[in-house]
Design a protein around this motif. Structure first.
Motif, mmCIF file in Angstrom:
data_model
loop_
_atom_site.group_PDB
_atom_site.id
_atom_site.type_symbol
_atom_site.label_atom_id
_atom_site.label_comp_id
_atom_site.label_asym_id
_atom_site.label_seq_id
_atom_site.Cartn_x
_atom_site.Cartn_y
_atom_site.Cartn_z
ATOM 1 N N UNK A 93 -85.750 124.128 -35.848
ATOM 2 C CA UNK A 93 -86.590 123.643 -36.932
ATOM 3 C C UNK A 93 -86.945 122.184 -36.744
ATOM 4 N N UNK A 94 -86.078 121.446 -36.041
ATOM 5 C CA UNK A 94 -86.365 120.049 -35.753
ATOM 6 C C UNK A 94 -87.656 119.918 -34.964
ATOM 7 N N UNK A 95 -87.874 120.922 -34.131
ATOM 8 C CA UNK A 95 -89.102 120.921 -33.335
ATOM 9 C C UNK A 95 -90.312 120.981 -34.243
ATOM 10 N N UNK A 96 -90.133 121.725 -35.350
ATOM 11 C CA UNK A 96 -91.233 121.866 -36.283
ATOM 12 C C UNK A 96 -91.749 120.510 -36.740
ATOM 13 N N UNK A 97 -90.840 119.529 -36.763
ATOM 14 C CA UNK A 97 -91.236 118.193 -37.174
ATOM 15 C C UNK A 97 -92.245 117.598 -36.196
ATOM 16 N N UNK A 98 -92.212 118.120 -34.979
ATOM 17 C CA UNK A 98 -93.176 117.631 -33.977
ATOM 18 C C UNK A 98 -94.361 118.597 -33.829
ATOM 19 N N UNK A 99 -94.523 119.410 -34.846
ATOM 20 C CA UNK A 99 -95.551 120.444 -34.784
ATOM 21 C C UNK A 99 -96.923 119.896 -34.436
ATOM 22 N N UNK A 100 -97.152 118.676 -34.840
ATOM 23 C CA UNK A 100 -98.464 118.107 -34.574
ATOM 24 C C UNK A 100 -98.701 117.961 -33.070
ATOM 25 N N UNK A 101 -97.614 117.878 -32.319
ATOM 26 C CA UNK A 101 -97.760 117.794 -30.864
ATOM 27 C C UNK A 101 -98.038 119.155 -30.243
ATOM 28 N N UNK A 102 -97.979 120.188 -31.067
ATOM 29 C CA UNK A 102 -98.175 121.526 -30.523
ATOM 30 C C UNK A 102 -99.356 122.217 -31.187
ATOM 31 N N UNK A 103 -100.552 121.652 -31.059
ATOM 32 C CA UNK A 103 -101.722 122.349 -31.603
ATOM 33 C C UNK A 103 -101.979 123.588 -30.758
ATOM 34 N N UNK A 104 -102.931 124.439 -31.175
ATOM 35 C CA UNK A 104 -103.246 125.598 -30.343
ATOM 36 C C UNK A 104 -103.565 125.150 -28.920
ATOM 37 N N UNK A 105 -103.077 125.905 -27.969
ATOM 38 C CA UNK A 105 -103.429 125.652 -26.581
ATOM 39 C C UNK A 105 -102.763 124.435 -25.977
ATOM 40 N N UNK A 106 -101.749 123.864 -26.676
ATOM 41 C CA UNK A 106 -101.154 122.635 -26.120
ATOM 42 C C UNK A 106 -100.568 122.879 -24.739
ATOM 43 N N UNK A 107 -100.066 124.103 -24.522
ATOM 44 C CA UNK A 107 -99.414 124.359 -23.229
ATOM 45 C C UNK A 107 -100.420 124.430 -22.098
ATOM 46 N N UNK A 108 -101.710 124.650 -22.427
ATOM 47 C CA UNK A 108 -102.709 124.611 -21.353
ATOM 48 C C UNK A 108 -102.946 123.173 -20.901
ATOM 49 N N UNK A 109 -102.585 122.226 -21.790
ATOM 50 C CA UNK A 109 -102.955 120.840 -21.552
ATOM 51 C C UNK A 109 -101.811 120.017 -20.994
#
Lengths: 96, 416, 1005
Positions: free
Chosen positions: C112-128
């Motif tokens: 859930x801590x990761x959720x705090x960084x959710x803004x770093x994980x927009x759709x397609x973040x892993x492509x970038x």
């Protein structure tokens, strides 16, 4: 899964009883030796592969073991008719 | 093109992701192009990218009737390997695999190429002879691979059933560690973004309806949005190749068939490789989301319906339950079909045609996705230089006349 | 533990039957009739799962297959089931349920801590990202995969079985809600065979939670009555707990019936689930509709639910999932939830209606109860962490696009929302019908029918119960008529039910926030995969305009609820971002399965030893008793070798082979395909199929032939015997039998129907024992007196009819070993008897049973090919050095002949069959080894061919191999090399492929 009317058994039967036999109405050349390689290749490998009306052979493998022809739409998969080998289809053309 | 990186992600996060650049433009078609590529799937986009990148030909349009990457690129099971039997096929697929290995960096787009290895199982003595033959051929062609025992297979894929009492027990397998999977959509998008940045126009929602010729040479394409001129037209329309060829008065030795696939619900990672079996006929891998991605066999009849018959899916699931009895209680989430253009020898056609300036790249059957980079690479070279790339020579149309087929049926295991 | 949310009104549950269950290891109680979801809500459980990407705490949101959050692992050990939706799991005594995500617990998830960084994980973040350095991707992926998946697969084999039932019916009714029930009744009374299937545990659909009266009865009583009425028809099959999950071509539908999942440990033995494979003449789809939640900020906090779900828990299960309700709506229909909640005695804080001045019937009823209605307001944000604490509401403009006034905060612990209803068009969409957007009902409707089907009721966008009943009855009557039953007229009177006149709803999907979508707290569209409204807008910003692109980029609709909850909201948000309507934006095509379908049920019984039939010869038991090891050849089980005590395979094969060469051996050759061919044109036909001629083959004679495909490549081989005039027996390879028969039939039926010739497979009619070796004649002489065995009267390639041990037999003098051989064919049921008689007769010569491995060695010593081992579909007879079998002067251009003249078929340097003799006589080349000229050539090496067969030959005292090598026949005496994986290499000399008795003296003896 297709439901196919066998013109020999005169019944609708499940596709699993049949196997597909490829495009119909491709006659084997009478004198293969007189053909060029290209003409022979045309007979061997080249098919119309239409999007729409297709005349094709089916084989009632676990039924009467007879080949017959079907006119089928290759987009909708609707079978418009089935008919005996050696006879001509009633439905022709390219579009359904 | 603004480059993607962890830093760009952070920077954009701070501005609420309001400033990202478009992945590609949505241009109005020009009056004419040096090259028009018909078909905006992975192969067509890769062709466009390499035309621009390697051959400097940037006055190029990709004309796509739907959306980019919406055909077989979006519908396959994403398996990548190069362990083909015959020299010609092996070299082409190995070129492709080498390109895959640097593709994310080349495109600055993470295509998530995951080299988790591919097992091709053998279930009888002849399977094992064929596997030995293929692995030996691969090795001497410089392609990685080894023959592995059931015990080693069990280490690689712990849930697999290697009981000798199975109906078709697993006797061994070929193992290509460099094989794996990639994120299919990303491949199309990555190539499209790369090509766009080099000046290639992506023309979506535009269907090519005719190929205009003059004096035996191509002059352009008729489309649902009007005529577009071109000196060269390169057709890469898997699933529709025969129809497009007919527009130029050509016939191709391809038949279009449904190929079905399915995915399970996401489950916790439990299969860390790709497993393929010819004898029981199924293949399976697990995606990074957790879905089991499963491929079925090609349906027997011609069809453009992007769907096949349910009994084919049943048989595939039976095969998977044979290989992985534990998956019996997992559920199928979604199934679908693609349309594959199959050649008599299960090898593609990458060829000039009898019409000047018209080229075809088709007939990949079930092997198209893995070939995407290599296919685009050699096809771009073929189009740019109006002569076959050396690795494409064997895949000419004339082979059907001479009989010099490259028969990958059977010998290569499942040809997917 | 006390069920603090359990109401006195029990609904459809039986509060006297208490059921114990565990959730995440803790004990709880529910009651009979509960689902796991209703029981968890009764016990006040808020957090039931964690979201996939951000690990956000999630609670129960819906009450059916649309549930995105309450995904459970049910049971343990071999019978555990992953990924069931708690809303669809019927509670049973002893049920064990666990959340599928969250570590160390679902209430406190470190992720859930990761959720705090959710803004770093927009759709397609892993492509970038994760691209550099290149070699680290597999490490990144390792960690990405750690977060993958929902539930866990069992690791053991499935202890349950699954059944399949093939069914035909005249009318299949999908869904037993109001429309489906009356449709079935109308069809049933015509005499049509009707199947009505519904996914729920009991029929009734939405009526199970309804408070309306029908025909003066409670809705549930009306359902019970009509269900009973249907049961009285002998032509009706009722299938509850049965999901029609796929609609396939030609009106083939697949139904998954869950037989025992709801019974837990009390389940009787028998199939767990049954797959009905139904071919229906006509189909009525009455699959209902899904309510759309409104999309607002932090709409995923536990305590936010669908309005209809709140009503369902209250009315059907007697559970109130909270205390203080705020209801957010865009339509009249959902006001019913406020009424239902009011009657529980708990508090309705307010109804927040996006419309100005709503005044429909239900609205006025709510107003009359004194409930506050905030008109022209939106519920813009939920507040709370693991349970809703407050709802933020604000006035919004008429278009529903922006907040126009100040925000007020309502204290509550439950938010229910309704953005209207979406027709469940899934099955219609499976058929290829293209859904049509209808703005008047704010829903897609099913497109033009592609199959023999029609929709009725809510799944057609007809949302009123009365209209649905009328439509259902008409659909049932029409379907029956088209199936050949009745006149198409509705017979039963329309049930009496109050029609509630509703005011127009507002087409609102995303409730505006004070901040822009990109800056507002996450407004979730697809809960399971954490797809938010901002994510969809971002996809558009980045140039993804097609709905398919956006779906794929954001993962919208890819969860296990298959977008039932979020798809339409997502598409509406997309359409708005693109500045166009929903109709132009289009919809995505739904694919089977409607809900996830157990693999085991799809596989059915055709697994384990029924995966493919096993074929045994009549002598099989003898082989088993004699300790044979078996080889799978096609579907057959053939003895591979017969090891004696402490013998290795090589020792056994050496012994067996030497016995044949020096005395006599016996082989079960039953599995070879046998086709009986008769007719006046039989000889002509056979001659067209084989490369050589059979026109002059006399009765009593046999001939070996090779069959080609039309491309000139070898496809099968075997001996053909002339039994009498116009009567032949064709032997095929074991694996090729079925294919050859179809091949013969293809040519006869489609190309040469004028040839009078008939084929019958007689493979299973005969058992064959091959007696071979220099003492073979002596053995046969002991058991057969009526055939003159002298070579001059019964020569090689002859066959005779006679009696063997009193059994009428056909004896063929054909040889696959190169020795004097008699193949004794008797009717199959005498197979074991004859075998034992021959063994007994051969005892004095130490007759030795041998298997396929020795057979392979012996034939390789003679250079006889095995089709499929020495050939691979790219070999001509000439390549096999078998030009002698090609009748070049045959009048008819036999199958494949023309292809033998193609330029590639006659090219130099084709691969040709040769023998290989290793320079080290004890070294056995691996089969499949590649052949090179120069073992020191750097990779890639120029491969010349490969080893097709390789053995140690005990009778020759050295290894032998067959190989196909480029230009091999003109390279006799050359040395070639076979490089091995370990870098070593074996050298061998190219020799003739015939190693043993090249003149054939022994077989001709």
């Amino acid at each position: 899964m297709l439901l196919i009317y066998c013109p020999n058994c005169l019944e609708y039967r499940e596709e699993e009883e049949f196997s597909y036999g490829g495009e119909a109405h491709i006659a084997r050349p009478l004198n293969p030796e007189t053909l060029s390689d290209a003409q022979w290749a045309d007979y061997l490998f080249f098919r119309t592969n239409p999007r729409g009306i297709h005349h094709e052979m089916w084989y009632h493998a676990t039924g009467c073991r007879r080949y017959f022809n079907a006119t089928r739409n290759t987009v909708t998969y609707e079978i418009l008719e089935t008919y005996q080998v050696g006879t001509q289809p009633q439905i022709t053309g390219t579009e359904a | 093109m603004k480059r993607y990186s962890g830093f760009s992600l952070l920077k954009n996060a701070l501005s609420y992701h309001e400033n990202w650049q478009k992945v590609w433009r949505n241009p109005t078609p020009k009056k004419d192009y040096d090259v028009i590529i018909v078909g905006g799937g992975g192969h067509g986009l890769a062709t466009a990218y390499y035309l621009a990148k390697i051959h400097g030909i940037t006055n190029v349009a990709v004309v796509e009737k739907g959306y980019l990457g919406g055909g077989n690129t979006a519908r396959n099971t994403t398996i990548i390997r190069s362990n083909y039997l015959w020299d010609e096929a092996a070299q082409l697929y190995e070129l492709s695999l080498k390109l895959w290995e640097g593709l994310s960096q080349e495109l600055n787009y993470n295509v998530m190429f995951s080299q988790r290895g591919v097992l091709n199982l053998g279930h009888n003595l002849q399977d094992m002879r064929d596997i030995e033959r293929r692995v030996n051929a691969n090795r001497l062609n410089g392609i990685d691979g080894e023959v592995v025992t059931p015990q080693r297979i069990k280490e690689i894929a712990p849930l697999i059933n290697i009981s000798p009492d199975s109906r078709y027990p697993i006797l061994g397998a070929s193992w290509q560690p460099r094989g794996g999977t990639a994120r299919h959509d990303a491949v199309a998008w990555g190539y499209a973004r790369g090509a766009d940045a080099l000046g290639v126009d992506m023309i979506q929602q535009t269907e090519v309806t005719g190929i205009r010729r003059k004096d035996g040479a191509v002059v352009g394409v008729e489309t649902s949005n009007g005529f577009i001129g071109a000196r060269k037209v390169a057709c890469v329309t898997a699933g529709n190749s025969g129809v497009v060829a007919a527009m130029a008065g050509l016939r191709l030795p391809v038949e279009s068939r449904p190929l079905q696939a399915l995915v399970s619900e996401p489950i916790k990672p439990c299969l860390d490789t790709v497993v393929m079996s010819n004898a029981v006929h199924g293949y399976i891998s697990q995606s990074d989301k957790g879905d089991l991605v499963i491929g079925a066999g090609v349906d027997s009849y011609n069809g453009y319906g992007q769907r096949g018959s349910f009994h084919v899916v049943e048989h595939t699931v039976q095969a998977i339950c044979e290989l992985f009895p534990a998956f019996s209680r997992v559920s199928m989430n979604r199934q679908w079909g693609g349309i594959v253009d199959t050649c008599p020898d299960a090898c593609p056609i990458i060829s000039k045609t009898s019409v000047d300036g018209l080229y075809f790249n088709c007939g990949w059957g079930t092997g198209g996705f893995k070939a995407t980079p290599g296919s685009g690479y050699v096809f771009a070279d073929t189009v740019a230089n109006d002569r076959p790339h050396p690795l494409a020579e064997a895949f000419n149309l004339d082979r059907f006349n001479t009989g010099a087929l490259i028969d990958e049926h059977g010998a290569a295991g499942v040809a997917h | 533990m006390r069920q603090l949310n359990r109401l006195l009104a029990a609904g459809r549950t039986d509060q006297n039957k208490v059921l114990n269950f565990t959730f995440n290891g803790k004990d709880y109680q529910g009651v009979a009739g509960d689902t796991l979801a209703s029981a968890l809500l009764a016990n006040g459980i808020d957090v039931v799962g964690r979201s996939f990407k951000y690990a956000r705490p999630r609670g129960i949101f819906g009450h059916g297959p649309e549930e995105p959050n309450a995904i459970m692992q049910i049971g343990s050990g071999a019978s555990t089931i992953p990924n069931l939706k708690a809303t669809q799991v019927e509670l049973y005594e002893g049920l064990e349920a666990a959340s599928v995500n969250g570590w160390p617990s679902v209430n406190f998830d470190i992720m859930g801590l990761i959720g705090a960084f959710g803004r770093l994980m927009p759709p397609g973040f892993y492509y970038k990202t994760f691209m550099y350095p290149k070699k680290l991707w597999m490490t990144y992926e390792h960690f990405i995969r750690k977060a993958a998946g929902l539930g866990s697969s069992p690791v053991e084999s499935d202890p349950d079985s699954y059944e399949k039932l093939n069914q035909h019916c005249d009318v299949l009714v999908v869904g037993a809600g109001p429309a489906g029930l009356v449709a079935a009744r109308e069809a049933a009374r015509t005499g049509a065979r009707v199947i009505i299937a519904d996914e729920q545990s009991e029929f009734g659909g939405s009526l199970l939670a309804s408070t309306q009266l029908i025909d003066g009865l409670s809705a549930t009583q009306w359902v019970a009555d009509i269900t009973k009425e249907l049961g009285a028809f002998s032509n009706v099959q009722r299938l509850p707990r049965s999901t029609v999950f796929g609609y396939y071509d030609h009106n083939f539908l697949a139904i998954l019936e869950r037989r025992t999942d709801h019974l837990g440990i009390s389940a009787p033995s028998g199939p767990r689930q049954c797959m009905h494979r139904v071919r229906a003449a006509q189909v009525v789809l009455a699959t209902g509709a899904f309510e759309r939640p409104l999309v607002f900020a932090h709409n995923d906090i536990p305590g936010v639910m669908l309005a209809s779900s709140v009503s369902t828990y209250v009315n059907r299960y007697g559970v109130a999932p909270g205390n203080r309700l705020v209801l957010a709506v865009t339509n009249d229909n959902a006001y019913q939830t406020a009424i239902d909640w009011y009657h529980t005695g708990r508090t309705v804080v307010a109804v927040v209606d996006s419309r100005t001045a709503p005044n429909g019937v239900l609205v006025e009823q709510v107003r009359a109860l004194g409930i506050q209605i905030l008109e022209g307001h939106g519920l813009i944000e939920a507040v709370g962490s693991k349970r809703v604490r407050k709802a933020l509401v604000a006035p919004i403009n008429e278009a529903g696009s922006e907040v126009t006034g100040s925000v007020q905060s309502l204290v509550c612990d439950l938010i229910a929302s309704s953005g209207g209803w979406s027709a469940a068009i899934h099955l219609s969409s499976h058929t290829g019908a293209k859904p049509v957007w209808d703005a008047s009902v704010v829903s897609f409707r099913p497109g033009e029918s592609k199959q023999q089907e029609r929709s009725a009721g809510a799944c057609k966008g007809t949302f009123g119960v009365l209209d649905g009943l009328i439509e259902g009855a008409n659909a049932g009557a029409e379907a029956a008529k088209l199936a050949g039953f009745g006149e198409g007229q509705v017979q039963f009177p329309t049930p009496l039910i109050d029609q509630i006149i509703e005011q127009p709803q507002q087409a609102l999907f995303l409730v505006p926030h004070s901040k822009t979508t990109s800056r507002a707290p996450s407004q979730f569209v697809d809960f399971q995969l954490d797809v938010s409204a901002a994510g969809i807008e971002l996809a558009v910003l980045e140039g993804f305009e097609s709905v398919e692109h956006v779906k794929r980029y954001t993962a919208l609709g890819f969860g296990t609820d298959q977008g039932k909850l979020g798809n339409i909201n997502g598409m509406a948000i997309l359409a708005k971002a693109l500045g166009q309507g929903i109709a132009e934006t289009g919809t995505t095509i739904f694919r089977p399965s409607y809900t996830p379908t157990t693999f085991g049920a799809i596989a059915g019984r055709d697994i384990n030893h029924l995966f493919d039939p096993e074929r045994y010869t009549a002598m099989h038991r003898w082989h088993v008793d004699s300790g044979a090891e078996f080889e799978n050849v096609g579907q057959w089980k053939r003895p591979w070798y017969f090891p004696q005590v402490n013998e290795t395979m090589q020792q056994a094969v050496d012994r067996e082979g030497l016995a044949v060469r020096n005395s006599v051996g016996i082989l079960d050759a039953t599995t070879l395909g046998k086709i009986d061919i008769q007719g006046p044109d039989a000889a002509e036909f056979i001659t067209r199929m084989y490369t050589n001629s059979y026109l002059k083959l006399a009765p009593g004679k046999c001939r070996y032939g090779v069959m080609l495909k039309e491309d000139g490549m070898i496809f099968d081989d075997g001996v053909c015997a002339c039994l009498s005039e116009n009567h032949y027996l064709m032997f095929t390879t074991t694996g090729g039998a079925a294919g050859v028969l179809s091949w013969l039939e293809l040519w006869q039926q489609t190309e040469w129907p004028e040839l009078q010739v008939y084929f019958t497979s007689v493979t299973d009619h005969w058992a064959t024992a091959t007696v071979t070796g220099p003492n073979a004649r002596k053995v046969i002489a002991k058991v057969c007196q009526d055939i003159d065995l002298a070579s001059e009267s019964f020569g090689f390639m002859d066959w005779r009819e006679g009696t063997v041990s009193g059994v009428a037999a056909r004896v063929f003098r054909i040889s696959f070993t190169g020795e004097l051989s008699y193949e004794v064919n008797v009717p199959a049921h005498y197979g074991r008897y004859i075998w034992e008689q021959l063994i007994e007769a051969g005892a004095e010569f130490n007759i030795t049973p041998y298997g396929t491995e020795t057979m392979h060695v012996l034939r390789a010593e003679k250079g006889f090919i095995i089709v499929g081992q020495d050939t691979d579909g790219s070999m001509t007879p000439a390549d096999m050095n078998m030009d002698w079998v090609v009748g070049k002067n045959k009048a008819f251009s036999f199958i494949g002949k023309r292809s033998l003249e193609r330029s590639d078929s006659v090219r130099e340097n084709r691969k040709q069959l040769v023998g290989l003799k290793t320079l080290d006589p004890s070294a056995v080349l691996p089969e499949g080894a590649q052949v090179v000229n120069d073992p020191n050539q750097p990779i890639p090496m120029s491969m010349q061919g490969h080893v097709t067969s390789s053995y140690y030959s005990a009778s020759l005292g050295h290894s032998i191999a067959l190989a196909v090598i480029k230009g091999g026949l003109s390279r006799m005496g050359d040395t070639i090399h076979c490089p091995a994986a370990d870098g070593s290499s074996i050298a061998a000399e190219i020799v003739s492929s015939v190693f043993y008795d090249p003149t054939g003296a022994r077989q001709n003896d």
